[in-house]
Design a protein around this motif. Structure first.
Motif, short mmCIF file in Angstrom:
data_model
loop_
_atom_site.label_atom_id
_atom_site.label_comp_id
_atom_site.label_asym_id
_atom_site.label_seq_id
_atom_site.Cartn_x
_atom_site.Cartn_y
_atom_site.Cartn_z
N UNK A 40 12.06 2.56 11.22
CA UNK A 40 12.43 1.25 10.68
C UNK A 40 11.99 1.19 9.22
N UNK A 41 12.78 0.50 8.41
CA UNK A 41 12.42 0.26 7.02
C UNK A 41 13.04 -1.05 6.58
N UNK A 42 12.33 -1.79 5.77
CA UNK A 42 12.88 -3.05 5.33
C UNK A 42 11.85 -3.93 4.65
N UNK A 43 12.26 -5.18 4.40
CA UNK A 43 11.39 -6.19 3.84
C UNK A 43 10.81 -7.01 5.00
N UNK A 44 9.50 -6.99 5.13
CA UNK A 44 8.83 -7.65 6.26
C UNK A 44 7.67 -8.47 5.72
N UNK A 45 7.56 -9.72 6.19
CA UNK A 45 6.44 -10.57 5.79
C UNK A 45 5.24 -10.31 6.70
N UNK A 95 -3.44 -12.97 -2.40
CA UNK A 95 -4.21 -13.46 -3.53
C UNK A 95 -5.68 -13.13 -3.33
N UNK A 96 -6.31 -12.63 -4.39
CA UNK A 96 -7.74 -12.31 -4.34
C UNK A 96 -8.38 -12.67 -5.66
N UNK A 97 -9.34 -13.61 -5.61
CA UNK A 97 -10.05 -14.08 -6.81
C UNK A 97 -9.08 -14.58 -7.87
N UNK A 98 -8.05 -15.30 -7.40
CA UNK A 98 -7.09 -15.90 -8.32
C UNK A 98 -5.99 -14.99 -8.81
N UNK A 99 -5.96 -13.74 -8.34
CA UNK A 99 -4.94 -12.79 -8.78
C UNK A 99 -4.04 -12.39 -7.61
N UNK A 100 -2.78 -12.15 -7.89
CA UNK A 100 -1.84 -11.66 -6.89
C UNK A 100 -1.95 -10.13 -6.82
N UNK A 101 -2.28 -9.61 -5.65
CA UNK A 101 -2.57 -8.18 -5.50
C UNK A 101 -1.65 -7.59 -4.43
N UNK A 102 -1.24 -6.33 -4.64
CA UNK A 102 -0.48 -5.58 -3.65
C UNK A 102 -1.32 -4.37 -3.23
N UNK A 103 -1.55 -4.25 -1.92
CA UNK A 103 -2.37 -3.16 -1.38
C UNK A 103 -1.56 -2.39 -0.33
N UNK A 104 -1.43 -1.08 -0.52
CA UNK A 104 -0.69 -0.25 0.44
C UNK A 104 -1.61 0.09 1.61
N UNK A 105 -1.21 -0.31 2.80
CA UNK A 105 -2.02 -0.13 4.00
C UNK A 105 -1.30 0.80 4.97
N UNK A 106 -2.01 1.82 5.46
CA UNK A 106 -1.47 2.70 6.51
C UNK A 106 -2.06 2.24 7.84
N UNK A 107 -1.18 1.98 8.80
CA UNK A 107 -1.60 1.45 10.10
C UNK A 107 -1.18 2.43 11.19
N UNK A 108 -2.13 2.80 12.02
CA UNK A 108 -1.86 3.66 13.18
C UNK A 108 -2.01 2.81 14.43
N UNK A 136 2.61 3.09 10.52
CA UNK A 136 3.23 2.03 9.71
C UNK A 136 2.68 2.10 8.28
N UNK A 137 3.55 1.81 7.33
CA UNK A 137 3.15 1.59 5.94
C UNK A 137 3.53 0.17 5.58
N UNK A 138 2.56 -0.60 5.08
CA UNK A 138 2.83 -2.00 4.76
C UNK A 138 2.22 -2.34 3.41
N UNK A 139 3.05 -2.92 2.54
CA UNK A 139 2.59 -3.36 1.23
C UNK A 139 2.06 -4.79 1.39
N UNK A 140 0.75 -4.91 1.52
CA UNK A 140 0.11 -6.20 1.79
C UNK A 140 -0.04 -6.98 0.49
N UNK A 141 0.78 -8.02 0.33
CA UNK A 141 0.75 -8.86 -0.87
C UNK A 141 -0.10 -10.10 -0.58
#
Length: 342
Positions: A216-221, A244-257, A237-242
């Motif tokens: 599966x691939x796509x845009x997922x909230x 807010x942290x300390x007032x900034x918008x951050x994107x973190x790539x998370x690998x989930x097994x 799974x690979x998920x781009x976790x968007x």
């Protein structure tokens, strides 16, 4: 990964083991079928152990299929016959089969009776397990210190190693795990995610072809993410976790097994556990930076707060001060010492 598979002898094999104690059985072949140790062949005693060896053992061997062979010698200890334990693991067998047999060997020896096994013989080509091969092995062998079950499993897996150069399109087995190549579509999906086309990818292992493919691939909230995790099979799974942290918008790539407990077959649990780290290395080699790795049993765990706490764990700065223990009671007043006069 634990190297114990949870596979045990079925009732038919247990009964035959008990029957083999009468001295009339020369050789027993055991195979893993339907996630059980199963009786797969046997021969009776005809001559002495040397004359029986090749004509009893070699017909039971299949070129591409691992198995165990228990061969009864003519020597005895405490009125019980001694046995030779043969592990047949041909180089041409699938990697997952070789790992499965190597990891189950200790269990079979325990169920048969480790005290009755005089020697172990491992073979990857037929010449190693013929009578001449066994005699050569005995001449060259130096009696090692007794191994634990865990050491025996690691030794068997190491003997079955396949050494190849590591890259995206390679397949290799090492002591640390198995690496299946990813398909072209999976590689393309990772590159597209790197370019911002997707924020979620799901990978599965193609058991038949021994490859890792995209499922599966796509845009997922973050709200939709838990529904993407299967309840009856493992996945990566690979998920781009968007967030807010300390007032900034951050994107973190998370690998989930994700591994839904023991609802998955043993072979699937073993392969997904072994392929995880090599897959992560492959993804990173394609340029995608994985910042956090987590393991879950259920998709219900994947809430926004859970991921946030994993990505930004709370740091404890106010550590308690060391409390000096009290001295023994009734020890009296401190003694004063006078400085020495020169």
């Amino acid at each position: 990964m634990s190297h114990q598979t949870g596979i045990h002898a079925n009732e038919e094999l247990k009964k035959y083991f008990a029957k083999s104690r009468n001295g009339n059985v020369r050789v027993i072949k055991v195979s893993i079928k339907n996630e059980e140790l199963t009786l797969d062949g046997h021969h009776s005693v005809k001559n002495n152990w040397e004359n029986d060896y090749d004509q009893s053992v070699l017909p039971l061997i299949e070129d591409d299929q691992p198995c165990y062979i228990l061969y009864r010698l003519d020597s005895k200890v405490d009125k019980n016959y001694e046995w030779l334990f043969i592990s047949w693991s041909p180089d041409t067998a699938p990697i997952r089969q070789k790992m499965l047999y190597a990891s189950t060997k200790a269990t079979l020896k325990q169920e048969f009776g480790s005290a009755q096994v005089k020697e172990d013989l491992h073979g990857t080509v037929k010449s190693e397990i013929t009578l001449n091969g066994y005699i050569k092995y005995k001449k060259n062998a130096i009696a090692p210190a007794p191994l634990t079950s865990r050491e025996e499993e690691l030794q068997e897996i190491k003997k079955s190693e396949v050494h190849t150069d590591y890259n995206v399109d390679s397949k290799q087995q090492t002591l640390g795990g198995v690496s299946f190549p990813i398909t072209a579509s999976a590689k393309s999906a990772v590159e597209d995610m790197l370019n911002g086309l997707y924020d979620y990818l799901q990978f599965k292992i193609d058991m038949e072809n021994e490859k890792i493919d995209i499922s599966f691939m796509g845009k997922v909230t973050i709200e939709e993410l838990p529904t993407k995790v299967p309840t009856d099979s493992a996945r990566y799974h690979l998920f781009n976790f968007k967030h807010n942290h300390l007032g900034s918008c951050i994107e973190t790539m998370v690998f989930i097994y994700s591994m839904p407990g023991y609802t998955c077959p043993i072979r699937e649990r073993m392969l997904y556990s072994s392929c995880k780290n090599p897959l992560i290395n492959t993804i990173c080699s394609l340029g995608l930076n994985i910042e956090k790795k987590i393991e879950i049993d259920s998709g219900a765990e994947l809430t926004a707060s859970y991921l946030y706490d994993e990505v930004h764990p709370t740091k404890t700065s106010n550590l308690p001060k060391f409390a000096k223990p009290k001295g023994p009671p009734n020890r009296g007043p401190k003694r004063m010492t006078k400085p020495q006069q020169k």
